[in-house]
Write a protein that holds these residues in place. Structure first.
Motif, short mmCIF file in Angstrom:
data_model
loop_
_atom_site.label_atom_id
_atom_site.label_comp_id
_atom_site.label_asym_id
_atom_site.label_seq_id
_atom_site.Cartn_x
_atom_site.Cartn_y
_atom_site.Cartn_z
N PRO A 1 -10.08 -3.76 -0.04
CA PRO A 1 -11.45 -3.26 0.16
C PRO A 1 -11.49 -1.74 0.35
O PRO A 1 -12.44 -1.09 -0.09
CB PRO A 1 -11.91 -3.98 1.43
N GLU A 2 -10.45 -1.18 0.97
CA GLU A 2 -10.38 0.28 1.12
C GLU A 2 -10.38 0.93 -0.26
O GLU A 2 -11.17 1.84 -0.55
CB GLU A 2 -9.10 0.69 1.87
N THR A 3 -9.48 0.44 -1.11
CA THR A 3 -9.33 0.98 -2.46
C THR A 3 -10.63 0.84 -3.26
O THR A 3 -10.96 1.69 -4.09
CB THR A 3 -8.20 0.22 -3.19
N CYS B 1 -10.97 7.37 1.86
CA CYS B 1 -10.52 8.11 3.03
C CYS B 1 -10.68 7.31 4.31
O CYS B 1 -11.80 6.98 4.71
CB CYS B 1 -11.32 9.40 3.18
N GLY B 2 -9.55 6.98 4.95
CA GLY B 2 -9.57 6.43 6.29
C GLY B 2 -9.21 7.59 7.21
O GLY B 2 -10.06 8.25 7.79
N GLY B 3 -7.93 7.89 7.28
CA GLY B 3 -7.48 9.11 7.95
C GLY B 3 -7.24 10.22 6.95
O GLY B 3 -6.98 11.36 7.32
N GLY B 4 -7.27 9.90 5.67
CA GLY B 4 -7.18 10.91 4.62
C GLY B 4 -5.84 10.99 3.90
O GLY B 4 -5.66 11.83 3.02
N SER B 5 -4.88 10.10 4.21
CA SER B 5 -3.53 10.33 3.69
C SER B 5 -3.33 9.96 2.22
O SER B 5 -2.62 10.66 1.50
CB SER B 5 -2.48 9.64 4.56
N ASN B 6 -3.96 8.88 1.74
CA ASN B 6 -3.71 8.54 0.33
C ASN B 6 -4.49 9.48 -0.59
O ASN B 6 -4.01 9.85 -1.67
CB ASN B 6 -3.99 7.05 0.05
N PHE B 7 -5.67 9.89 -0.15
CA PHE B 7 -6.47 10.87 -0.90
C PHE B 7 -5.70 12.20 -0.98
O PHE B 7 -5.50 12.75 -2.07
CB PHE B 7 -7.81 11.06 -0.18
N GLY C 1 0.24 6.47 11.07
CA GLY C 1 0.28 6.18 9.64
C GLY C 1 -0.60 7.04 8.78
O GLY C 1 -0.65 6.88 7.55
N SER C 2 -1.34 7.97 9.41
CA SER C 2 -2.25 8.81 8.61
C SER C 2 -2.55 10.08 9.40
O SER C 2 -1.84 10.39 10.36
CB SER C 2 -3.53 8.02 8.33
N VAL C 3 -3.54 10.82 9.02
CA VAL C 3 -4.14 11.95 9.75
C VAL C 3 -3.25 13.18 9.88
O VAL C 3 -3.66 14.28 9.54
CB VAL C 3 -4.64 11.53 11.17
N SER D 1 0.84 -1.21 0.00
CA SER D 1 0.00 0.00 0.00
C SER D 1 0.87 1.25 0.00
O SER D 1 2.09 1.18 0.13
CB SER D 1 -0.92 0.03 1.22
N HIS D 2 0.19 2.40 -0.10
CA HIS D 2 0.87 3.70 -0.09
C HIS D 2 1.55 3.98 1.25
O HIS D 2 2.39 4.87 1.34
CB HIS D 2 -0.16 4.80 -0.36
N LYS D 3 1.17 3.29 2.33
CA LYS D 3 1.63 3.66 3.67
C LYS D 3 3.16 3.60 3.82
O LYS D 3 3.73 4.28 4.66
CB LYS D 3 0.96 2.79 4.72
N THR D 4 3.81 2.81 3.00
CA THR D 4 5.27 2.69 3.05
C THR D 4 5.94 4.05 2.78
O THR D 4 7.05 4.28 3.26
CB THR D 4 5.77 1.68 2.00
N TYR E 1 -4.98 4.05 -6.51
CA TYR E 1 -5.09 2.61 -6.25
C TYR E 1 -4.21 2.35 -5.03
O TYR E 1 -3.06 1.96 -5.14
CB TYR E 1 -4.64 1.83 -7.48
N SER E 2 -4.81 2.57 -3.84
CA SER E 2 -4.00 2.67 -2.61
C SER E 2 -3.35 1.35 -2.18
O SER E 2 -2.33 1.37 -1.49
CB SER E 2 -4.83 3.25 -1.48
N GLY E 3 -3.95 0.21 -2.56
CA GLY E 3 -3.33 -1.05 -2.13
C GLY E 3 -3.98 -2.26 -2.76
O GLY E 3 -5.10 -2.19 -3.28
N GLY F 1 -3.72 -3.74 9.52
CA GLY F 1 -2.38 -4.29 9.44
C GLY F 1 -1.51 -3.67 8.38
O GLY F 1 -0.32 -3.93 8.30
N GLN F 2 -2.10 -2.82 7.52
CA GLN F 2 -1.30 -2.22 6.46
C GLN F 2 -0.25 -1.26 7.01
O GLN F 2 0.89 -1.27 6.58
CB GLN F 2 -2.17 -1.44 5.45
N TRP F 3 -0.67 -0.43 7.96
CA TRP F 3 0.30 0.52 8.52
C TRP F 3 1.37 -0.22 9.31
O TRP F 3 2.57 0.04 9.16
CB TRP F 3 -0.41 1.56 9.40
C1 LIG Z 1 -4.71 2.53 5.34
C2 LIG Z 1 -5.26 2.40 3.99
C3 LIG Z 1 -6.21 3.32 3.52
C4 LIG Z 1 -6.79 4.41 4.36
O1 LIG Z 1 -5.88 5.30 4.96
P1 LIG Z 1 -5.68 6.78 4.45
O2 LIG Z 1 -4.82 7.42 5.46
O3 LIG Z 1 -7.03 7.42 4.38
O4 LIG Z 1 -5.04 6.69 3.13
C5 LIG Z 1 -6.65 3.17 2.22
N1 LIG Z 1 -6.21 2.18 1.43
C6 LIG Z 1 -5.30 1.28 1.86
C7 LIG Z 1 -4.86 0.20 0.93
C8 LIG Z 1 -4.79 1.38 3.14
O5 LIG Z 1 -3.88 0.51 3.56
#
Ligand SMILES: *Cc1c(COP(=O)(O)O)cnc(C)c1O
Length: 453
Positions: A383-385, A263-269, A228-230, A110-113, A412-414, A138-140
């Motif tokens: 599922p987030e993506t 948007c979870g915490g908003g970081s990939n958006f 990992g976000s926010v 995912s983008h979190k790296t 395509y966040s993950g 578990g992604q973060w």
């Molecule tokens: C953590 C995660 C998100 C949500 O987090 P944001 O901080 O909103 O980006 C979205 N997609 C994937 C694949 C994630 O791992």
């Protein structure tokens, strides 16, 4: 053969992060010290973050250099490809052009790296030996374990119990990269013990896991905390996504009409859209920015814009954000990464100014979109993506109805390889839709701190 992938050379890897705070005409409401109600100072954050990251958090410099060592690790998988989803376009029979930025190619998926590597680097520079954090799905946790392993920092992860049980292989991945993982709530912390005493079967929440990780941090030597976000610095580290995307779109002579991210915490958006928001190109064309979320955790669509704590035990400074209340405990829906009660202050600020739109979806609808994507494009999304993909499909069909050639770009966040159990449930009709009830939101909002503004 058609060209699907727009590739940048290593030389074009961005050398600086973009800080959107430099371009706001009025300042974002500051974080507040809950005891004094005054703006939080560097000292308020110093017990949990290294000073270099605190400086980035409040910086209004537009560009911040990416350290060479960070670039070197990022270049293991960056620049990431921008891909034209031609088969999806054909399947939808839409005049819209659909592009996605493929952040799933990072080693942790995912983008979190992107921010994990930066945060591990600055902690290493500050002489930190151990980092405590929380993880939802578990992604973060896996992204941070990947990064801390490179820098020889010990990594301790409080993983929300329901995900720990539902996603055992994410935990394995963290173990492979040398991290220690606990199912939260745990007996390690006062907060965890208190919650378990009241409710022994508690399946946890991100808010609780954050409290545990922070408590672990302040009770251990040479330990800091990582989120990992926010936070502003996290969103800034993710700007590399949008900066690359801009170069890639330029290569093919495109400007976006619509940009979408979940948007979870908003970081990939934020990472995708921030470099476009104040671009002169946007002033001419007016891009629509759409953030998507689950109906089960409707932070942007239903949460008010208020000061709240970032965690359940009320240990963080107060931040002004869209929030469902720090006591919010979400249902066990399958997009674990989208279950946080709050939203990044920078994303919340833009939403409050009417500069971004938001929409929420039920989980059966997002899995339907995910399956469509997997059967047309071949890739299996997280599922987030899939929350972003659902909006993309809706907008592409709207463009078809209106007969308009729109350019849609999404993050395509993950990938979804660790989420196949939830795909199984969807395919066998066992997923239930859930809309977080308005009364429950109202109840949880009663606990918001009273801040005079
Ligand atoms: C953590 C995660 C998100 C949500 O987090 P944001 O901080 O909103 O980006 C979205 N997609 C994937 C694949 C994630 O791992």
């Amino acid at each position: 053969m058609t060209d699907h992938r727009i590739i940048l050379s290593k030389k074009e890897l961005p050398k600086s992060w973009y800080n959107i705070q430099a371009d706001f005409s009025k300042p974002v409401p500051p974080a507040l010290n809950p005891a004094t109600g005054k703006p939080a100072t560097a000292e308020d954050f110093a017990p949990i973050f290294p000073m270099s990251l605190i400086e980035q958090e409040v910086s209004v410099e537009r560009w911040i250099d990416i350290p060479e060592e960070v670039l070197d690790i990022l270049s293991i998988w960056r620049p990431t490809p921008l891909i034209r989803a031609r088969r999806l376009e054909q399947f939808l029979d839409t005049p819209a052009k659909i592009y996605f930025k493929d952040e799933s190619v990072s080693p942790a998926g995912s983008h979190k790296t992107n921010t994990a590597v930066a945060q591990a680097y600055y902690n290493k520079q500050a002489g930190i030996k151990r980092i405590a954090t929380e993880t939802g799905a578990g992604q973060w946790g896996s992204a941070l374990a990947f990064a801390t392993n490179f820098f020889g920092i010990e990594c301790v992860v409080y993983m929300v119990k329901i995900s720990y049980e539902q996603k055992p292989y994410r935990r394995s991945l963290m173990n492979v990269w040398n991290a220690t993982v606990y199912p939260s709530p745990t007996q390690n912390t006062k907060t965890g013990r208190m919650i378990l005493e009241k409710n022994p079967g508690c399946l946890g929440s991100l808010g609780i896991a954050i409290s545990e990780a922070i408590e672990d941090t302040v009770t251990h030597k040479d330990t800091k905390y990582a989120l990992g976000s926010v936070l502003n610095h996290v969103l800034m580290h993710q700007s590399i996504i949008g900066l690359e995307t801009k170069k890639q779109l330029k290569q093919v002579g495109e400007t976006p009409d619509i940009m979408i991210g979940c948007c979870g915490g908003g970081s990939n958006f934020a990472g995708l859209i921030f470099p476009f928001v104040f671009d002169p190109m946007n002033a001419k064309k007016q891009i629509r920015f759409i953030g998507t979320e689950p109906t089960a955790c409707p932070t942007l669509t239903k949460g008010p814009y208020r000061y709240d704590f970032g965690d359940t035990a009320q240990t963080t400074p107060l931040i002004k954000m869209h929030t469902l209340g720090h006591n919010f405990i979400p249902q066990g829906i399958h997009a674990g990464g989208l279950r946080y009660h709050g939203m990044a202050p920078l994303v919340s600020f833009l939403a409050n100014q009417g500069m971004i739109e938001s929409v929420s979806y039920h989980q059966n609808d997002i899995f339907k979109a995910a399956i469509t994507f997997a059967r047309t494009e071949g890739r299996v999304p997280a599922p987030e993506t899939a929350h972003a993909i659902k909006a993309v499909i809706d907008e592409a069909l709207k463009a078809k109805q209106e007969g308009k050639e729109k350019t849609i770009v999404f993050n395509y966040s993950g990938h979804g390889f660790f989420d196949l159990a939830s795909y199984d449930k969807y395919l066998s009709n066992q997923l239930h839709d859930f809309e977080y009830p308005d009364e429950k939101i109202a109840e949880s909002l009663k606990d918001l701190p009273n801040i005079k503004e």
